[in-house]
Enzyme design. Structure first.
Site, PDB file in Angstrom:
ATOM      1  N   GLU A  86      12.526   0.502  11.970  1.00 33.19           N
ATOM      2  CA  GLU A  86      12.203   1.931  11.885  1.00 33.19           C
ATOM      3  C   GLU A  86      10.843   2.243  12.508  1.00 33.19           C
ATOM      4  O   GLU A  86      10.614   3.342  13.013  1.00 33.19           O
ATOM      5  CB  GLU A  86      12.244   2.421  10.439  1.00 33.19           C
ATOM      6  CG  GLU A  86      13.641   2.483   9.833  1.00 33.19           C
ATOM      7  CD  GLU A  86      14.113   1.166   9.230  1.00 33.19           C
ATOM      8  OE1 GLU A  86      13.411   0.139   9.406  1.00 33.19           O
ATOM      9  OE2 GLU A  86      15.186   1.163   8.596  1.00 33.19           O
ATOM     10  N   LYS A 128      21.025  12.615  -0.873  1.00 29.14           N
ATOM     11  CA  LYS A 128      22.374  12.283  -0.411  1.00 29.14           C
ATOM     12  C   LYS A 128      23.383  13.349  -0.837  1.00 29.14           C
ATOM     13  O   LYS A 128      24.280  13.702  -0.072  1.00 29.14           O
ATOM     14  CB  LYS A 128      22.781  10.909  -0.953  1.00 29.14           C
ATOM     15  CG  LYS A 128      23.926  10.312  -0.182  1.00 29.14           C
ATOM     16  CD  LYS A 128      24.128   8.853  -0.520  1.00 29.14           C
ATOM     17  CE  LYS A 128      25.324   8.298   0.246  1.00 29.14           C
ATOM     18  NZ  LYS A 128      25.582   6.886  -0.097  1.00 29.14           N
ATOM     19  N   MET A 168      -9.119  -8.864  21.600  1.00 31.62           N
ATOM     20  CA  MET A 168     -10.186  -7.939  21.238  1.00 31.62           C
ATOM     21  C   MET A 168     -10.958  -8.414  20.004  1.00 31.62           C
ATOM     22  O   MET A 168     -12.180  -8.325  19.955  1.00 31.62           O
ATOM     23  CB  MET A 168      -9.604  -6.539  20.992  1.00 31.62           C
ATOM     24  CG  MET A 168     -10.642  -5.471  20.816  1.00 31.62           C
ATOM     25  SD  MET A 168     -11.764  -5.399  22.228  1.00 31.62           S
ATOM     26  CE  MET A 168     -11.059  -4.046  23.135  1.00 31.62           C
ATOM     27  N   PHE A 215      18.040   2.657  -6.902  1.00 32.79           N
ATOM     28  CA  PHE A 215      18.087   1.720  -5.784  1.00 32.79           C
ATOM     29  C   PHE A 215      17.617   2.414  -4.499  1.00 32.79           C
ATOM     30  O   PHE A 215      18.110   3.482  -4.144  1.00 32.79           O
ATOM     31  CB  PHE A 215      19.515   1.198  -5.603  1.00 32.79           C
ATOM     32  CG  PHE A 215      19.644   0.256  -4.427  1.00 32.79           C
ATOM     33  CD1 PHE A 215      18.976  -0.961  -4.416  1.00 32.79           C
ATOM     34  CD2 PHE A 215      20.415   0.598  -3.326  1.00 32.79           C
ATOM     35  CE1 PHE A 215      19.076  -1.818  -3.339  1.00 32.79           C
ATOM     36  CE2 PHE A 215      20.525  -0.261  -2.233  1.00 32.79           C
ATOM     37  CZ  PHE A 215      19.850  -1.472  -2.244  1.00 32.79           C
ATOM     38  N   GLN A 216      16.654   1.817  -3.833  1.00 30.81           N
ATOM     39  CA  GLN A 216      16.077   2.334  -2.582  1.00 30.81           C
ATOM     40  C   GLN A 216      15.488   3.732  -2.712  1.00 30.81           C
ATOM     41  O   GLN A 216      15.510   4.517  -1.777  1.00 30.81           O
ATOM     42  CB  GLN A 216      17.113   2.272  -1.448  1.00 30.81           C
ATOM     43  CG  GLN A 216      17.492   0.834  -1.137  1.00 30.81           C
ATOM     44  CD  GLN A 216      18.196   0.667   0.181  1.00 30.81           C
ATOM     45  OE1 GLN A 216      18.933   1.543   0.618  1.00 30.81           O
ATOM     46  NE2 GLN A 216      17.964  -0.473   0.827  1.00 30.81           N
TER      47      GLN A 216
HETATM   48  C1  LIG Z   1      -1.296  -3.213  13.383  1.00 29.41           C
HETATM   49  C2  LIG Z   1      -2.653  -3.702  13.751  1.00 29.41           C
HETATM   50  N1  LIG Z   1      -3.153  -4.807  13.161  1.00 29.41           N
HETATM   51  C3  LIG Z   1      -4.383  -5.251  13.480  1.00 29.41           C
HETATM   52  C4  LIG Z   1      -5.140  -4.607  14.407  1.00 29.41           C
HETATM   53  C5  LIG Z   1      -6.524  -5.116  14.766  1.00 29.41           C
HETATM   54  N2  LIG Z   1      -6.608  -5.517  16.165  1.00 29.41           N
HETATM   55  C6  LIG Z   1      -7.098  -4.703  17.117  1.00 29.41           C
HETATM   56  S1  LIG Z   1      -7.053  -5.382  18.634  1.00 29.41           S
HETATM   57  C7  LIG Z   1      -6.391  -6.810  18.036  1.00 29.41           C
HETATM   58  C8  LIG Z   1      -6.083  -7.947  18.945  1.00 29.41           C
HETATM   59  C9  LIG Z   1      -5.007  -7.647  19.901  1.00 29.41           C
HETATM   60  O1  LIG Z   1      -4.594  -8.819  20.515  1.00 29.41           O
HETATM   61  P1  LIG Z   1      -3.520  -8.831  21.655  1.00 29.41           P
HETATM   62  O2  LIG Z   1      -2.354  -7.987  21.259  1.00 29.41           O
HETATM   63  O3  LIG Z   1      -3.216 -10.219  22.008  1.00 29.41           O
HETATM   64  O4  LIG Z   1      -4.231  -8.050  22.826  1.00 29.41           O
HETATM   65  P2  LIG Z   1      -5.573  -8.433  23.646  1.00 29.41           P
HETATM   66  O5  LIG Z   1      -6.742  -7.881  22.889  1.00 29.41           O
HETATM   67  O6  LIG Z   1      -5.634  -9.919  23.758  1.00 29.41           O
HETATM   68  O7  LIG Z   1      -5.394  -7.756  24.946  1.00 29.41           O
HETATM   69  C10 LIG Z   1      -6.236  -6.728  16.658  1.00 29.41           C
HETATM   70  C11 LIG Z   1      -5.705  -7.821  15.814  1.00 29.41           C
HETATM   71  C12 LIG Z   1      -4.583  -3.446  14.990  1.00 29.41           C
HETATM   72  N3  LIG Z   1      -5.250  -2.717  15.861  1.00 29.41           N
HETATM   73  N4  LIG Z   1      -3.338  -3.040  14.658  1.00 29.41           N
END
Ligand SMILES: Cc1ncc(C[n+]2csc(CCOP(=O)(O)OP(=O)(O)O)c2C)c(N)n1
Lengths: 577, 176
Positions: free
Chosen positions: A67, A179, A492, A129-130
């Site tokens: 979803e 529903k 990042m 349920f749900q």
């Molecule tokens: C759902 C979610 N969880 C955690 C984060 C924190 N976060 C921001 S950037 C990042 C790393 C992203 O890594 P990748 O997808 O490999 O991309 P890259 O930075 O290597 O290009 C994380 C964990 C986020 N933005 N969104």
């Protein structure tokens, strides 16, 4: 349709028909011009799905694999087309799985209608349920929501939902339908919503404030514009371009504003914010008049507020009164729709150029080029950079592609280096920064704009958050191009660990699967590139392939995105290394 | 603009719909603002509800809060006022042991002087009601505490502004 049940009302031209609540849902969607929706079935929404089966020649339901994917696809659809995206799910877990996409749409002002099934009304509140209180859960992240427990309430709720989602500052809404209301029969009649008493979507433009703004702009010696998505949402690109060109003002963008005027426009001075360009960030603290248009002074844009543009008079054009003075105090605030406001501003502006002032941006760009851009785009070291992949895509798509990104280093690199010739070409999760956004959003974008080249760019981390949507791509034969920039890190976060946590790479290293095999497992053509020499041909192969294509590019493991404004620092303290 | 924290009475006119209390209270919750008192009731306009909310904060922040509240689709208009700009009342009820009424003559005087009234008396207890400003209620509470209070409860604030709130004209404009 059962014609026996059709009954004409005598004194109106509209006919009413006796139909079920679930059929009414579909008829409302059709009346709002919806021809595609993204969702996932389940017990509490089955009556609506049953009707969808009947209406499949009029309305296309895309079965996503989660979803969350449905909401992101609906977002991608909305972002590229300007139309309302629609997502549908069952009660409980189906509904809660929508929340991330809803929250994302809320903060990025994306018009979206979500429809959720709910347990029968006599079970409400009994932990059936749900059953979840999805109206309660979604309240803080929706522009509006409601629960419907009677079939007769469906038309009004749906009409309001579409009106609220798309009008004014757009946003996500949710309609939860029990529903029993889906089964119940009633006399259906649909009227589009034309207004809600308590809701003023577009504040009335105050001409005296436009004049005050024009006066400040005309008197400025070093004016600068920062524009955001408000220009795009207001479909004010032409008016905006005319303003920028007539007034001759250097103009920078927030990531959601990208593309409103082309990247290559001579007055486009680049991106502001944490990983934005050096010149517009630094010179924010040098300009004498700062003109903010359809942007909300997000903290990723302003850095420390206590040092942000303190020397400047600030003019803020926005549709949302709650944004005025929220983060940055303004001298003149012009409330209204960007198209109307900018059209009113244009004739009041003097024709000007600011060669010396503009030169300052060019000088700083030269510094950024030497220190950062050159090494990103034309690396001499071994190891592919993310930027050179973007450069190759720019060349081969001539800057006409819509780029859909995930979140992380690749996102910032894509925003920095992609050429956006056209508006609505940068589809990315700005405010929430949702990893997993990219792939499903690209599906929606490609479906809304099948003639455009839609390229999804993800990191190895975010890609795996919604990788299951490859199944949707395969089943729907959606021609998206998927690029994963694999650095085997949550890049990042790793960059922050390197810079601010003594290189302690706590849980950011990723051991990855064979991405090419996975794509092929979904019957999607795929290729992996590890060397610079292979890049050009690989991108060409991708672009020239009809239908979906997966390209994995192994990039340098410890690449960094610069410039960077460390959290809490001033925009003028932007670091180049 | 005052940068000092002070009490503000926020009046919110809304459609009479389910779920709004949730939306409005969430705005305060997100910003970690404690609501000093909250009252919701019908307003002078048919089918329009009114929330009266008392908060302690700076004017700058109260303005931002008003912006966030008005942004809610079903909110018609929100206003904020300082203590001198409104006339307000709160109401409270004390339940006390009936024997006190006879043993402690002083109580009768307190009731009279504070303009409170006895709502009911039975064998076990009697009930006093008082409406007034916060300080008056606090004073009465202090005076009665000495004798032992069985139950005490106090309402949220209700308030009207001294200046006109132009809500009706606003609604008329919409109708036009
Ligand atoms: C759902 C979610 N969880 C955690 C984060 C924190 N976060 C921001 S950037 C990042 C790393 C992203 O890594 P990748 O997808 O490999 O991309 P890259 O930075 O290597 O290009 C994380 C964990 C986020 N933005 N969104």
């Amino acid at each position: 349709m059962d014609t026996k049940t059709i009954k004409k009302e005598t004194n109106t031209t509209q006919t009413t028909e006796r139909i079920s609540g679930s059929e009414a849902v579909i008829r409302c969607l059709l009346a709002e011009g919806v021809d595609i929706l993204y969702g996932y079935p389940g017990g509490a929404i089955m009556p609506v799905y049953d009707e969808l089966y009947k209406y499949q020649d009029k309305i296309h339901h895309v079965l996503t694999r989660h979803e969350q994917g449905a909401t992101h696809s609906a977002q991608g659809y909305a972002r590229i087309s300007g139309k309302v995206g629609v997502a549908i799910a069952t009660s409980g877990p189906g509904a809660t799985n929508l929340i991330t996409g809803i929250a994302d749409a809320q903060i990025d002002s994306t018009p979206m209608v979500c429809i959720t099934g709910q347990v029968a009304s006599h079970l409400l509140g009994s932990d059936a349920f749900q059953e979840t209180d999805i109206v309660g859960i979604s309240t803080p992240v929706t522009k509006w929501n409601c629960q419907v427990t009677k079939a007769s309430q469906i038309p009004e709720a749906m009409a309001k939902a579409f009106y609220i989602a798309r009008s004014g500052r757009p946003g996500p809404v949710l309609v939860d339908i029990t529903k029993d209301a889906q089964f119940e029969e009633f006399d259906f009649k649909y009227e589009k919503c034309k207004g809600v008493r308590s809701y003023i979507p577009i504040p009335k433009l105050d001409q005296t404030l436009v004049e005050a703004a024009a006066k400040l702009i005309n008197a400025a010696k070093k004016p600068m514009i920062v524009w955001g998505q408000g220009v795009i949402l207001g479909e004010a690109e032409a008016e905006f371009k005319a303003v920028v060109e007539k007034a001759g003002i250097p103009s920078a963008w927030t990531i959601l504003g990208a593309g409103a005027i082309p990247t290559t426009h001579p007055l486009n001075i680049g991106m502001v914010g944490m990983h934005g360009n050096y010149a517009p960030n630094v010179l924010t603290n040098d300009c004498d008049v700062l003109i903010a248009i359809g942007m909300r002074f997000d903290d990723r844009v302003t850095g420390s507020l206590s040092t942000y543009a303190k020397q400047a008079k600030v003019i803020h054009f926005d549709i949302d009164p709650a944004e005025i003075d929220k983060n940055v105090k303004t001298d003149v605030a012009v409330l209204g729709d960007s198209k109307e406001s900018l059209a009113a501003l244009l004739p009041l502006l003097e024709e000007k150029t600011y060669p010396e002032w503009h030169q300052k941006f060019k000088d700083l760009y030269a510094i950024e080029y030497e220190k950062v851009i050159k090494h990103d785009l034309h690396p001499t070291k071994e190891g592919l950079t993310m930027a050179e992949v973007l450069k190759e895509i720019n060349i081969q798509t001539k800057g006409d592609a819509a780029i859909v990104t995930d979140v992380g280093q690749h996102q910032m690199i894509a925003c920095r280096y992609a050429n956006f010739n056209k508006t609505r070409s940068n589809i990315t999760s700005g405010g929430l920064g949702t990893m997993g956004f990219g792939l499903p959003a690209a599906i929606g974008a490609k479906m809304a704009a099948p003639d455009r080249e839609v390229i999804s760019i993800s990191g190895d981390g975010g890609y795996q958050m919604t990788i299951q949507e490859l199944g949707t791509i395969f089943q729907q034969k959606t021609g998206v191009k998927i690029v994963v920039l694999n650095n085997e890190f949550l890049g990042m976060v790793r960059q922050w660990q390197e810079l601010f946590f003594d290189r302690r790479y706590a849980s950011t290293e990723m051991t990855n699967p064979d991405f090419v095999a996975i794509a092929k497992g979904y019957f999607i053509e795929a290729q992996k590139v590890t060397k610079r020499e292979e890049l050009k041909d690989a991108v060409a192969k991708m672009i020239n392939t009809d239908g979906p294509y997966f390209l994995e590019v192994c990039v340098e493991k410890e690449g960094k995105v610069f410039p960077m404004i460390p959290t809490g620092a001033s925009v003028s303290e932007v670091r180049l290394e | 603009m005052s940068a000092e924290k002070q009490l503000y009475t926020v009046s919110v006119y809304t459609e009479n719909n389910i779920g709004l209390l949730n939306r409005i209270s969430a705005i305060f919750q997100r910003r970690h603002i404690n609501i000093e008192s909250l009252n919701t009731s019908p307003s002078e306009i048919e089918s329009v509800s009114r929330f009266t909310i008392v908060i302690n904060m700076t004017e700058d922040n109260v303005k931002k809060i008003i912006g966030q509240i008005e942004k809610q689709v079903e909110v018609i208009k929100a206003y904020y006022h300082t203590e001198d700009e409104i006339i307000y009342q709160e109401s409270c009820i004390f339940k006390m042991r009936s024997t006190l009424l006879f043993d402690e003559r002083q109580i009768q005087n307190i009731i009279k002087e504070s303009n409170a009234r006895i709502v009911t008396v039975n064998r076990e207890f009697f009930v006093i009601e008082k409406s007034g400003r916060k300080e008056e209620i606090e004073l009465l509470h202090r005076e009665l505490t000495v004798f032992g209070i069985m139950q005490f409860t106090r309402s949220g604030r209700i308030a009207v502004s001294k200046e006109e709130m132009k809500i009706s004209t606003m609604l008329e404009a919409f109708q036009a």
